[in-house]
Design a protein around this motif. Structure first.
Motif, PDB file in Angstrom:
ATOM      1  N   THR A  74       0.720  -1.275  -0.057  1.00 44.53           N
ATOM      2  CA  THR A  74      -0.084  -0.046  -0.038  1.00 44.53           C
ATOM      3  C   THR A  74       0.884   1.326   0.046  1.00 44.53           C
ATOM      4  OG1 THR A  74      -0.079  -0.413   2.348  1.00 44.53           O
ATOM      5  CG2 THR A  74      -2.110  -0.971   1.103  1.00 44.53           C
ATOM      6  N   ALA A  75       2.275   1.014   0.297  1.00 38.76           N
ATOM      7  CA  ALA A  75       3.049   2.443   0.359  1.00 38.76           C
ATOM      8  C   ALA A  75       3.631   2.529  -1.189  1.00 38.76           C
ATOM      9  CB  ALA A  75       4.001   1.945   1.371  1.00 38.76           C
ATOM     10  N   LEU A  97      -7.177   3.020 -15.121  1.00 36.65           N
ATOM     11  CA  LEU A  97      -6.842   2.323 -13.961  1.00 36.65           C
ATOM     12  C   LEU A  97      -7.756   2.458 -12.832  1.00 36.65           C
ATOM     13  CD1 LEU A  97      -3.184   3.375 -13.649  1.00 36.65           C
ATOM     14  CD2 LEU A  97      -3.723   1.271 -14.644  1.00 36.65           C
ATOM     15  N   LYS A  98      -7.793   1.343 -11.927  1.00 37.45           N
ATOM     16  CA  LYS A  98      -8.911   1.597 -10.386  1.00 37.45           C
ATOM     17  C   LYS A  98      -8.032   0.950  -9.605  1.00 37.45           C
ATOM     18  CE  LYS A  98     -12.448  -1.845 -10.777  1.00 37.45           C
ATOM     19  NZ  LYS A  98     -13.822  -1.878 -10.972  1.00 37.45           N
ATOM     20  N   LYS A  99      -8.429   1.198  -8.517  1.00 34.07           N
ATOM     21  CA  LYS A  99      -7.831   0.411  -7.291  1.00 34.07           C
ATOM     22  C   LYS A  99      -9.109  -0.597  -6.697  1.00 34.07           C
ATOM     23  CE  LYS A  99      -6.989   1.200  -2.360  1.00 34.07           C
ATOM     24  NZ  LYS A  99      -6.871   2.140  -1.264  1.00 34.07           N
ATOM     25  N   ILE A 100      -8.660  -1.761  -6.509  1.00 31.03           N
ATOM     26  CA  ILE A 100      -9.407  -2.833  -5.853  1.00 31.03           C
ATOM     27  C   ILE A 100      -9.924  -2.796  -4.480  1.00 31.03           C
ATOM     28  CG2 ILE A 100      -9.849  -5.370  -5.955  1.00 31.03           C
ATOM     29  CD1 ILE A 100     -10.196  -4.291  -8.628  1.00 31.03           C
ATOM     30  N   GLU A 101     -10.818  -2.593  -4.101  1.00 32.31           N
ATOM     31  CA  GLU A 101     -11.302  -2.493  -2.862  1.00 32.31           C
ATOM     32  C   GLU A 101     -11.772  -3.590  -1.962  1.00 32.31           C
ATOM     33  OE1 GLU A 101     -10.794   0.318  -1.523  1.00 32.31           O
ATOM     34  OE2 GLU A 101     -10.884   2.079  -3.137  1.00 32.31           O
ATOM     35  N   LYS A 102     -12.454  -4.538  -2.736  1.00 34.86           N
ATOM     36  CA  LYS A 102     -13.069  -5.506  -1.936  1.00 34.86           C
ATOM     37  C   LYS A 102     -11.943  -6.646  -1.604  1.00 34.86           C
ATOM     38  CE  LYS A 102     -16.900  -7.051  -2.810  1.00 34.86           C
ATOM     39  NZ  LYS A 102     -18.332  -7.794  -3.719  1.00 34.86           N
ATOM     40  N   ASP A 103     -12.095  -7.106  -0.274  1.00 33.50           N
ATOM     41  CA  ASP A 103     -10.968  -8.138   0.139  1.00 33.50           C
ATOM     42  C   ASP A 103     -11.303  -9.445  -0.966  1.00 33.50           C
ATOM     43  OD1 ASP A 103      -9.684  -6.615   1.794  1.00 33.50           O
ATOM     44  OD2 ASP A 103     -10.649  -7.529   3.610  1.00 33.50           O
ATOM     45  N   SER A 104     -12.481  -9.886  -1.070  1.00 31.01           N
ATOM     46  CA  SER A 104     -12.921 -10.939  -1.883  1.00 31.01           C
ATOM     47  C   SER A 104     -12.109 -10.758  -3.054  1.00 31.01           C
ATOM     48  CB  SER A 104     -14.236 -11.342  -1.881  1.00 31.01           C
ATOM     49  OG  SER A 104     -14.844 -10.223  -2.486  1.00 31.01           O
ATOM     50  N   ASP A 105     -12.367  -9.789  -3.883  1.00 33.37           N
ATOM     51  CA  ASP A 105     -11.710  -9.337  -5.164  1.00 33.37           C
ATOM     52  C   ASP A 105     -10.251  -9.240  -5.262  1.00 33.37           C
ATOM     53  OD1 ASP A 105     -14.157  -9.100  -6.242  1.00 33.37           O
ATOM     54  OD2 ASP A 105     -14.471  -6.741  -6.066  1.00 33.37           O
ATOM     55  N   ARG A 152      -2.441  -4.813   3.898  1.00 40.14           N
ATOM     56  CA  ARG A 152      -1.250  -3.932   3.357  1.00 40.14           C
ATOM     57  C   ARG A 152      -1.075  -4.010   1.976  1.00 40.14           C
ATOM     58  NH1 ARG A 152       1.789  -7.269   7.599  1.00 40.14           N
ATOM     59  NH2 ARG A 152       2.730  -8.944   6.307  1.00 40.14           N
ATOM     60  N   THR A 153      -1.933  -4.742   1.292  1.00 40.81           N
ATOM     61  CA  THR A 153      -1.681  -5.084   0.177  1.00 40.81           C
ATOM     62  C   THR A 153      -2.727  -4.156  -1.218  1.00 40.81           C
ATOM     63  OG1 THR A 153      -1.044  -7.330   0.357  1.00 40.81           O
ATOM     64  CG2 THR A 153      -1.587  -6.903  -2.099  1.00 40.81           C
TER      65      THR A 153
END
Length: 219
Positions: free
Chosen positions: A66-67, A112-120, A150-151
């Motif tokens: 995430t950093a 681009l987009k950030k994947i938010e859901k943990d399952s995804d 943290r991913t």
């Protein structure tokens, strides 16, 4: 045949005869590997970073901390370019100028987009691991929540792309073909060597079948 529309952005100019815009052929080149090169601008400086990836449909996925400054930078810009290349051979000519390589390469452009859901995120990380070694994910322990937290997983939707392939022999000057100089191709391929167990329990364990299968298919 489904092709990407040619534009100023993706059109191949140098060696246009080697250009490919066919979506299926481009996907085949992408699916043959798992390492890509991602371009971005950081503090006004251009940088390229190698990353593991996987493709699903018209999406390409990469991940990191995430950093990770590269991932954060491309998310901020909302677009990037990704390149994948496979080296297939050294082309040794009769002159230094005509030395070349045989290769398959793809350059992608997209949003681009950030994947938010943990399952995804979990599904995508499974795809990336299995892109490296098929069927490997199911042999691993489940991910901890702190690992997911943290991913950072980023999805790129391919808006346009082009490939460039060289798969021919030497192209020397006509007058050079009678020179007593060896010329030809040295084929190059990536191979797997026999798996080496980590210290501890793996030293006394049977190597899983899916890993042996990967070794046998790529040795």
């Amino acid at each position: 045949m489904n092709e990407y529309t040619k534009s100023k952005l993706n059109r191949v100019k140098r060696g246009a005869n080697r250009a490919i815009y066919d979506v299926e052929k481009i996907n085949t080149i992408l699916d043959a590997g798992f390492l890509c090169y991602v371009g971005y601008i950081y503090d006004g400086k251009p940088i390229t970073i190698p990353m593991a990836y996987c493709r699903k449909g018209d999406k390409v996925y990469i991940h990191g901390s995430t950093a990770n400054r590269m991932l954060l930078s491309i998310l901020e810009s909302e677009e990037t370019s990704i390149t994948v290349v496979h080296l297939d051979g050294l082309v040794l000519a009769r002159s230094g100028l005509h030395h070349s390589v045989n290769y398959r390469s793809v350059t992608l452009f997209g949003s681009l987009k950030k994947i938010e859901k943990d399952s995804d995120k979990t599904d995508i990380l499974e795809w990336i691991v299995n892109q490296m070694v098929p069927n490997h994910w199911d042999s691993l322990r489940p991910m901890y929540q702190k690992e997911l937290d943290r991913t950072l997983v980023v999805e790129m939707t391919i808006k346009t792309a082009s490939a460039k392939v060289r798969d021919v022999g030497v192209a020397d000057e006509p007058e050079d073909y009678e020179l007593p100089i060896w010329a030809g191709i040295v084929p190059i391929k990536q191979i797997a060597e026999y798996p080496i167990p980590d210290k501890g329990k793996p030293e006394n364990m049977e190597i899983p079948k899916h890993i042996i299968d990967y070794y046998e298919a790529n040795k």
